[in-house]
Design an enzyme around this catalytic site. Structure first.
Site, PDB file in Angstrom:
ATOM      1  N   SER B  55       2.999  -7.822  -2.937  1.00  0.00           N
ATOM      2  CA  SER B  55       3.580  -7.076  -1.829  1.00  0.00           C
ATOM      3  C   SER B  55       2.763  -7.349  -0.578  1.00  0.00           C
ATOM      4  O   SER B  55       1.537  -7.516  -0.662  1.00  0.00           O
ATOM      5  CB  SER B  55       3.558  -5.565  -2.087  1.00  0.00           C
ATOM      6  OG  SER B  55       4.651  -5.155  -2.860  1.00  0.00           O
ATOM      7  N   GLU B  62       5.982  -6.104  17.722  1.00  0.00           N
ATOM      8  CA  GLU B  62       7.430  -5.931  17.857  1.00  0.00           C
ATOM      9  C   GLU B  62       8.080  -5.387  16.585  1.00  0.00           C
ATOM     10  O   GLU B  62       9.261  -5.568  16.368  1.00  0.00           O
ATOM     11  CB  GLU B  62       8.051  -7.280  18.222  1.00  0.00           C
ATOM     12  CG  GLU B  62       7.456  -7.949  19.460  1.00  0.00           C
ATOM     13  CD  GLU B  62       6.219  -8.818  19.128  1.00  0.00           C
ATOM     14  OE1 GLU B  62       5.829  -8.850  17.949  1.00  0.00           O
ATOM     15  OE2 GLU B  62       5.682  -9.440  20.062  1.00  0.00           O
ATOM     16  N   SER B  63       7.354  -4.732  15.733  1.00  0.00           N
ATOM     17  CA  SER B  63       7.819  -4.046  14.516  1.00  0.00           C
ATOM     18  C   SER B  63       7.102  -4.576  13.265  1.00  0.00           C
ATOM     19  O   SER B  63       5.885  -4.459  13.188  1.00  0.00           O
ATOM     20  CB  SER B  63       9.332  -4.019  14.367  1.00  0.00           C
ATOM     21  OG  SER B  63       9.891  -3.217  15.414  1.00  0.00           O
ATOM     22  N   HIS B  68       8.254  -8.115  -0.935  1.00  0.00           N
ATOM     23  CA  HIS B  68       7.949  -7.629  -2.278  1.00  0.00           C
ATOM     24  C   HIS B  68       8.548  -8.645  -3.247  1.00  0.00           C
ATOM     25  O   HIS B  68       9.738  -8.955  -3.133  1.00  0.00           O
ATOM     26  CB  HIS B  68       8.549  -6.239  -2.516  1.00  0.00           C
ATOM     27  CG  HIS B  68       8.150  -5.232  -1.482  1.00  0.00           C
ATOM     28  ND1 HIS B  68       6.892  -4.671  -1.440  1.00  0.00           N
ATOM     29  CD2 HIS B  68       8.825  -4.704  -0.436  1.00  0.00           C
ATOM     30  CE1 HIS B  68       6.827  -3.827  -0.419  1.00  0.00           C
ATOM     31  NE2 HIS B  68       7.984  -3.831   0.213  1.00  0.00           N
ATOM     32  N   CYS B  83      11.761  -6.483  17.556  1.00  0.00           N
ATOM     33  CA  CYS B  83      12.331  -5.941  18.788  1.00  0.00           C
ATOM     34  C   CYS B  83      12.044  -6.906  19.920  1.00  0.00           C
ATOM     35  O   CYS B  83      11.064  -7.648  19.882  1.00  0.00           O
ATOM     36  CB  CYS B  83      11.719  -4.577  19.092  1.00  0.00           C
ATOM     37  SG  CYS B  83      12.111  -3.373  17.813  1.00  0.00           S
TER      38      CYS B  83
END
Lengths: 145, 145
Positions: B55, B62-63, B68, B83
């Site tokens: 993971s 920007e996010s 996973h 974003c």
């Protein structure tokens, strides 16, 4: 149909802007949301942006929770992605909606990891939360699409 | 319609299982994917599970990007959420599809943060990648739903 995981995508509009900009608050409610989902928290990172906004990730043994906030729009984008039968992502979602004082929440639920045949992950439902939260707690989830 | 962000949900089946279980490899390709998307990397965390699976999260200004993996199923769940106008999430997606040797990739693209009216975030398209990757590079994205 068996899926490895469930991914709730929360579009939280008309939240309390002050709460969206409060890093310690956001961190606390995200960790509490993970606990309420029965998740095993492995690590977390939160960050405040200038002039405003908070981002944070909670890595859980069963995938992750994420939040990005825009206090200037009263908006938060949240992801609650969990794997396993015993987790309750709806309860996490309901906790966040309430804590952020969100009056216009929408949730998309996507099954992740549909491995059979040629099935493609696709949104299973789009649900609008009522004021009491999601079905996982005492509220009623309504299908709007 | 203006959206604050774009969220690509990648369902990557029929990947190379060995690559899915190789933590340094996964970390490297995820960071490279973020760079190719023109993202500003802030931090990252990766973890290997026993007996298998990896993971990881890359937090970007920007996010975020998340992965996973289930080597036992040849499957990886990936999120590329960006974003801003200058980012290229499709290029990140195409890089990951190629690097993981995924022969059955599907992508759902969701606009996040549609603030006008009562619009709800809903999947805008479900696209199947061809062998060359997504339209952001030289490949052709095909709408399958």
């Amino acid at each position: 149909m068996t899926a490895l995981g469930r991914h709730l995508i929360l579009e939280l509009r008309d939240c309390n802007p002050e709460r969206l900009n409060d890093l310690p608050f956001i961190e606390r409610v995200m960790l509490e949301a993970a606990r309420r989902a029965n998740a095993t928290i492995l690590s977390h990172q939160f960050r405040r942006f200038e002039p405003q906004g908070v981002s944070g990730i909670v890595i859980i043994a069963e995938s992750h929770l994420a939040i990005h906030t825009w206090p200037e729009y009263g908006y938060a984008a949240v992801d609650v992605y969990t794997c396993g039968e015993t987790l309750r992502p709806e309860v996490a979602a309901a906790h966040l909606v309430k804590a952020l004082e969100c009056s216009r929440p929408y949730v998309i639920s996507i099954k992740r990891g549909l491995l059979e045949d040629n099935t493609v992950a696709r949104p299973q439902e789009i649900i609008r939360l009522d004021e009491q939260g999601l079905g996982g707690e005492k509220g009623v989830a309504q299908t709007v699409l």
